[in-house]
Every structure is written in structure tokens, then in C-alpha cells.
Design a protein around this motif. Structure first.
Motif, short mmCIF file in Angstrom:
data_model
loop_
_atom_site.label_atom_id
_atom_site.label_comp_id
_atom_site.label_asym_id
_atom_site.label_seq_id
_atom_site.Cartn_x
_atom_site.Cartn_y
_atom_site.Cartn_z
N LEU A 1 27.93 -42.41 18.58
CA LEU A 1 27.43 -43.44 17.65
C LEU A 1 27.27 -42.91 16.24
CD1 LEU A 1 24.71 -45.12 19.91
CD2 LEU A 1 27.00 -45.97 19.36
N LEU A 2 27.04 -41.60 16.10
CA LEU A 2 26.78 -41.05 14.77
C LEU A 2 27.96 -41.26 13.83
CD1 LEU A 2 24.71 -39.44 13.11
CD2 LEU A 2 25.86 -37.35 13.85
N VAL A 3 29.13 -40.84 14.26
CA VAL A 3 30.33 -41.00 13.43
C VAL A 3 30.66 -42.48 13.25
CG1 VAL A 3 32.81 -40.55 13.31
CG2 VAL A 3 31.26 -38.76 14.13
N LYS A 4 30.47 -43.26 14.31
CA LYS A 4 30.79 -44.69 14.24
C LYS A 4 29.95 -45.40 13.19
CE LYS A 4 30.41 -48.89 17.04
NZ LYS A 4 29.95 -49.44 18.34
N TYR A 5 28.64 -45.15 13.19
CA TYR A 5 27.75 -45.84 12.25
C TYR A 5 27.95 -45.35 10.82
CZ TYR A 5 25.20 -48.01 16.10
OH TYR A 5 24.86 -48.77 17.19
N ILE A 6 28.12 -44.03 10.66
CA ILE A 6 28.34 -43.50 9.30
C ILE A 6 29.65 -44.04 8.73
CG2 ILE A 6 28.85 -41.40 7.99
CD1 ILE A 6 26.89 -39.92 9.77
N THR A 7 30.69 -44.05 9.56
CA THR A 7 31.99 -44.57 9.10
C THR A 7 31.90 -46.04 8.71
OG1 THR A 7 33.10 -43.02 10.60
CG2 THR A 7 34.41 -44.86 9.76
N ALA A 8 31.16 -46.82 9.52
CA ALA A 8 31.03 -48.26 9.22
C ALA A 8 30.34 -48.47 7.88
CB ALA A 8 30.25 -48.94 10.34
N SER A 9 29.26 -47.72 7.62
CA SER A 9 28.54 -47.88 6.35
C SER A 9 29.41 -47.43 5.16
CB SER A 9 27.24 -47.06 6.37
OG SER A 9 26.35 -47.58 7.32
N LEU A 10 30.08 -46.29 5.31
CA LEU A 10 30.92 -45.81 4.21
C LEU A 10 32.09 -46.74 3.95
CD1 LEU A 10 31.01 -41.95 4.94
CD2 LEU A 10 29.84 -43.13 3.06
N PHE A 11 32.64 -47.34 5.00
CA PHE A 11 33.74 -48.30 4.83
C PHE A 11 33.31 -49.47 3.95
CE2 PHE A 11 35.54 -52.33 6.34
CZ PHE A 11 36.89 -52.13 6.09
N ARG A 12 32.13 -50.01 4.23
CA ARG A 12 31.65 -51.17 3.46
C ARG A 12 31.32 -50.79 2.02
NH1 ARG A 12 28.29 -51.85 8.76
NH2 ARG A 12 29.78 -53.08 9.96
N VAL A 13 30.72 -49.62 1.83
CA VAL A 13 30.40 -49.18 0.47
C VAL A 13 31.68 -48.92 -0.32
CG1 VAL A 13 29.43 -47.29 -0.88
CG2 VAL A 13 28.13 -48.27 0.99
N THR A 14 32.67 -48.32 0.33
CA THR A 14 33.93 -48.02 -0.37
C THR A 14 34.58 -49.28 -0.89
OG1 THR A 14 34.27 -46.08 1.04
CG2 THR A 14 36.19 -46.95 -0.11
N TRP A 15 34.66 -50.31 -0.05
CA TRP A 15 35.31 -51.55 -0.48
C TRP A 15 34.48 -52.30 -1.52
CZ3 TRP A 15 39.99 -53.47 -0.27
CH2 TRP A 15 40.89 -52.95 0.66
N GLY A 16 33.18 -52.45 -1.26
CA GLY A 16 32.35 -53.20 -2.21
C GLY A 16 32.24 -52.51 -3.55
N PHE A 17 32.00 -51.20 -3.52
CA PHE A 17 31.86 -50.44 -4.76
C PHE A 17 33.22 -50.33 -5.47
CE2 PHE A 17 31.69 -46.34 -7.07
CZ PHE A 17 30.61 -46.62 -7.89
#
Length: 255
Positions: free
Chosen positions: A51-67
């Protein structure tokens, strides 16, 4: 400051902080707040379950696109607003009306428009980032030294070359400051949005750990991961300041 003290000092403070935290929890005999060791075990549990990699990847994915979308739109828009006074006077009041509205206030509309999908937090992160970036870019043009423009015009540069070769590099230091501020806000907003609008990411981890069995070790683990990743993102942005194209924009050529 030499390299060794620069490393040892923060490490010493971190060790003292962890020791104080551990002793404080033990002295108070608190069942609601975990010790650092329990938090470390919680992070290990998340890693073993994948879950660690999954949750970190999900958050970074959203920040990358929005930012990323905010940078693509906010920087050119801010430069245009700073350079063309009529555009500034026409659009700036509208920007100043929308800018103070908290991105959190947009959550009901974001869910209504995009549903419980990645698009909702990406939209909220975009809103949180685009206004600080636009304002910083506009202010950078307003604060630019006029001698740069006069010298460029004496060399016969056209409008496009003036923007690409003079205005943009001269404004980069202030734009980067705006990007650092906007990225910090974006990271705050993704956590808040994930608590409500999606079912993955570090924000979701915190709210799910609290609701499912009151796992406060995982709650604090999520908080620590958010802080550490935020620090890493800020350090990455600061690396851009080392490029020569950025450094010449600082007054006197030195920081």
C-alpha cells in the motif's frame, strides 16, 4: 557552513525530537498517540502489503497533473498580464476575486462535475496552484529591471525574442519562488481532497486508518510521509535555481 555540521545539526535535532516524542508518550501512558517505533512498524506494515508505494504514487500522480497544468497556464498568463497593462487591468479584478476562494470550498462542485475520480483532486490542485503562479509571474514582470528591456531593444530584438531571451529569464527567480509556494499549497490540497473525493492516496490513508479500527500509528505514518515527500518536492524545485539561465536573473548575478 561546512558540510559536516550541515548534516550533523539537523540529524541531532531529529534524534532529540524522536527521543522526546517517545519519552513523552511513555510518560503519559497514552493509547491514542503512538511512539516513533510504532509508527515505523506501521510504515513497514504498509510496505509489506504494497500500500505504501500505491498511495504515494497515487498522490504524486494527482499533484503532477494538477500542478503541471497550473504551470503551463499560470506562467504564460502571468507574463502576459505583467507585460500588457490593458490585459492586466481587464483580467486582474477577476483573478483577485477567485484567488481568495479556498480550493476546499470547490470540493462539492468538483465531485459533482468529475465524480469520485482522479479528475476531481487534479482540478482542485490546479485551482490551488494556478493563482499563486500567475500572481508571482505578473509581479516578476512588474519588478523586472527596465535596463534589460532597453538593452534588448537597442539590439533590435522582436517581441517574441524579447519574451524568450530577456523577460522570461529575468523573471525566473521570482517565478521559481511562486512555484515553490504553489507546490506546497498543492501538496496540502491533495491530502485534503483525497480525504473526501477519492479512495486512494496518502490523504485517504489517514482518514481510512482513523475510521477502520482507529489505527493512529498509520495516521501519524501518513502525516510523516506527507511531510517528508513535501520536503523532497521543495528540494527538487530548488535545484532549478542552480541553472545558469536562472542565476543571471538575480540582482547583481549573485544570490
Amino acid at each position: 557552513m561546512k558540510t559536516l555540521p550541515k548534516v550533523l545539526l539537523p540529524l541531532t535535532v531529529a534524534v532529540l525530537f524522536l527521543a522526546t516524542w517517545h519519552v513523552g508518550v511513555r510518560v503519559m501512558h497514552s493509547d491514542l498517540f503512538p511512539t516513533p517505533i510504532e509508527v515505523a512498524k506501521g510504515i513497514g506494515e504498509l510496505a509489506r502489503e504494497g500500500l505504501l508505494v500505491k498511495y504515494i504514487t497515487a498522490s504524486l500522480f494527482r499533484v503532477t497533473w494538477g500542478f503541471g497544468l497550473a504551470v503551463v497556464i499560470g506562467v504564460p498568463l502571468g507574463l502576459v498580464l505583467g507585460w500588457y497593462s490593458r490585459t492586466y487591468f481587464a483580467l486582474n479584478p477577476l483573478i483577485q476575486i477567485f484567488r481568495p476562494i479556498s480550493p476546499i470550498a470547490w470540493i462539492p462542485l468538483a465531485i459533482l462535475w468529475f465524480g469520485v475520480t482522479d479528475a476531481a483532486p487534479i482540478f482542485l490542485i490546479f485551482l490551488a496552484s494556478v493563482f499563486p503562479i500567475t500572481v508571482a509571474s505578473t509581479a516578476a514582470v512588474h519588478n523586472m529591471q527596465p535596463v534589460y528591456v532597453r538593452a534588448a531593444r537597442n539590439f533590435g530584438l522582436g517581441q517574441f525574442q524579447l519574451f524568450r531571451q530577456v523577460i522570461f529569464p529575468a523573471c525566473l527567480p521570482q517565478i521559481l519562488t511562486g512555484l515553490r509556494i504553489a507546490l506546497g499549497i498543492a501538496w496540502l490540497v491533495v491530502v485534503a481532497a483525497e480525504m473526501i473525493a477519492v479512495n486512494s492516496g496518502l490523504g485517504y490513508l489517514i482518514i481510512d486508518a482513523r475510521n477502520a479500527g482507529k489505527r493512529y500509528d498509520l495516521v501519524v505514518a501518513g502525516m510523516l510521509l506527507i511531510g517528508l515527500i513535501g520536503l523532497c518536492l521543495d528540494l527538487l524545485v530548488r535545484q532549478l535555481e542552480k541553472f545558469d539561465e536562472v542565476r543571471w536573473g538575480y540582482a547583481g548575478g549573485a544570490r
